[in-house]
Structures are given as C-alpha cells and as structure tokens.
Design a protein around this motif. Structure first.
Motif, PDB file in Angstrom:
ATOM      1  N   GLU A   1       0.828  -1.203   0.000  1.00  0.00           N
ATOM      2  CA  GLU A   1       0.000   0.000   0.000  1.00  0.00           C
ATOM      3  C   GLU A   1       0.865   1.258   0.000  1.00  0.00           C
ATOM      4  O   GLU A   1       0.564   2.231  -0.698  1.00  0.00           O
ATOM      5  CB  GLU A   1      -0.932   0.022   1.203  1.00  0.00           C
ATOM      6  N   THR A   2       1.949   1.252   0.746  1.00  0.00           N
ATOM      7  CA  THR A   2       2.843   2.412   0.775  1.00  0.00           C
ATOM      8  C   THR A   2       3.485   2.654  -0.586  1.00  0.00           C
ATOM      9  O   THR A   2       3.509   3.793  -1.073  1.00  0.00           O
ATOM     10  CB  THR A   2       3.932   2.218   1.843  1.00  0.00           C
ATOM     11  N   LEU A   3       3.990   1.603  -1.202  1.00  0.00           N
ATOM     12  CA  LEU A   3       4.591   1.762  -2.533  1.00  0.00           C
ATOM     13  C   LEU A   3       3.570   2.241  -3.559  1.00  0.00           C
ATOM     14  O   LEU A   3       3.864   3.079  -4.408  1.00  0.00           O
ATOM     15  CB  LEU A   3       5.220   0.446  -2.983  1.00  0.00           C
TER      16      LEU A   3
ATOM     17  N   ALA B   1      -4.530  -4.080  -3.382  1.00  0.00           N
ATOM     18  CA  ALA B   1      -3.882  -5.334  -2.963  1.00  0.00           C
ATOM     19  C   ALA B   1      -3.303  -5.193  -1.561  1.00  0.00           C
ATOM     20  O   ALA B   1      -3.403  -6.113  -0.738  1.00  0.00           O
ATOM     21  CB  ALA B   1      -2.787  -5.719  -3.954  1.00  0.00           C
ATOM     22  N   GLY B   2      -2.708  -4.043  -1.271  1.00  0.00           N
ATOM     23  CA  GLY B   2      -2.194  -3.795   0.074  1.00  0.00           C
ATOM     24  C   GLY B   2      -3.294  -3.782   1.111  1.00  0.00           C
ATOM     25  O   GLY B   2      -3.160  -4.360   2.193  1.00  0.00           O
TER      26      GLY B   2
ATOM     27  N   PRO C   1      -1.801   6.522   3.542  1.00  0.00           N
ATOM     28  CA  PRO C   1      -1.808   7.593   2.525  1.00  0.00           C
ATOM     29  C   PRO C   1      -1.542   8.977   3.104  1.00  0.00           C
ATOM     30  O   PRO C   1      -0.872   9.798   2.470  1.00  0.00           O
ATOM     31  CB  PRO C   1      -3.217   7.520   1.932  1.00  0.00           C
ATOM     32  N   ILE C   2      -2.034   9.235   4.310  1.00  0.00           N
ATOM     33  CA  ILE C   2      -1.805  10.538   4.930  1.00  0.00           C
ATOM     34  C   ILE C   2      -0.320  10.745   5.226  1.00  0.00           C
ATOM     35  O   ILE C   2       0.249  11.801   4.930  1.00  0.00           O
ATOM     36  CB  ILE C   2      -2.641  10.662   6.219  1.00  0.00           C
TER      37      ILE C   2
ATOM     38  N   ILE D   1       3.972   5.789  -5.589  1.00  0.00           N
ATOM     39  CA  ILE D   1       4.034   5.795  -7.049  1.00  0.00           C
ATOM     40  C   ILE D   1       2.830   6.526  -7.638  1.00  0.00           C
ATOM     41  O   ILE D   1       2.956   7.256  -8.632  1.00  0.00           O
ATOM     42  CB  ILE D   1       4.147   4.360  -7.590  1.00  0.00           C
ATOM     43  N   LEU D   2       1.649   6.361  -7.042  1.00  0.00           N
ATOM     44  CA  LEU D   2       0.464   7.071  -7.526  1.00  0.00           C
ATOM     45  C   LEU D   2       0.625   8.568  -7.361  1.00  0.00           C
ATOM     46  O   LEU D   2       0.265   9.342  -8.250  1.00  0.00           O
ATOM     47  CB  LEU D   2      -0.779   6.580  -6.786  1.00  0.00           C
ATOM     48  N   TYR D   3       1.183   8.997  -6.248  1.00  0.00           N
ATOM     49  CA  TYR D   3       1.412  10.425  -6.004  1.00  0.00           C
ATOM     50  C   TYR D   3       2.403  10.991  -7.020  1.00  0.00           C
ATOM     51  O   TYR D   3       2.191  12.065  -7.573  1.00  0.00           O
ATOM     52  CB  TYR D   3       1.918  10.619  -4.581  1.00  0.00           C
TER      53      TYR D   3
END
Length: 74
Positions: free
Chosen positions: A15-17, A42-43, A65-66, A21-23
């Motif tokens: 989830e962190t990756l 998936a995360g 995400p925050i 990458i989305l950001y």
C-alpha cells in the motif's frame, strides 16, 4: 514470523509503494493510474486478511496515505 504478521507487513509495504508511485505519477502525468490503484487495493486486501484487531487495520489503512503525502510534501 507468523503468516498473519506477514500479510500485515506485506500489505503495509504494497500500500505504501502504491501510494508513493500514484502520487508521483499524478504529477508526472502518467496515464496508468489504475495499475497503482490495484497496488493500493492489494495492500488493503493483505492488511484486512491479517489477524490484527479491526481498529488497528482501520488506522493502518487510513494512516498510510496521509503519512505518505505528508512526507512527500515536506
């Protein structure tokens, strides 16, 4: 390490990756957002599959995400 802890930490990593990458892809006008959203989902799936308490899962899913956005801004 138990299977449940592996799911939890793997979910955090994925989830962190995905969030990072989305950001970055958002500001670079990369058009394949759905791939990174799948990583985030998936995360989240791995985190929910772990045997942690529900409150721990919810806080983790909302906090990642925050934290990522705050770290990338500052």
């Amino acid at each position: 390490m138990s299977k449940s802890n592996l799911y939890y930490y793997l979910g955090i990593l994925i989830e962190t990756l995905g969030c990072i990458i989305l950001y970055i892809a958002y500001f670079m006008s990369f058009s394949y957002y759905w791939l990174f959203l799948l990583m985030i989902f998936a995360g989240i799936f791995f985190i929910t599959k772990s045997d942690k308490k529900t409150s721990t899962k919810a806080i983790t899913i909302l906090a990642i995400p925050i934290i990522v956005v705050l770290l990338l801004i500052f």
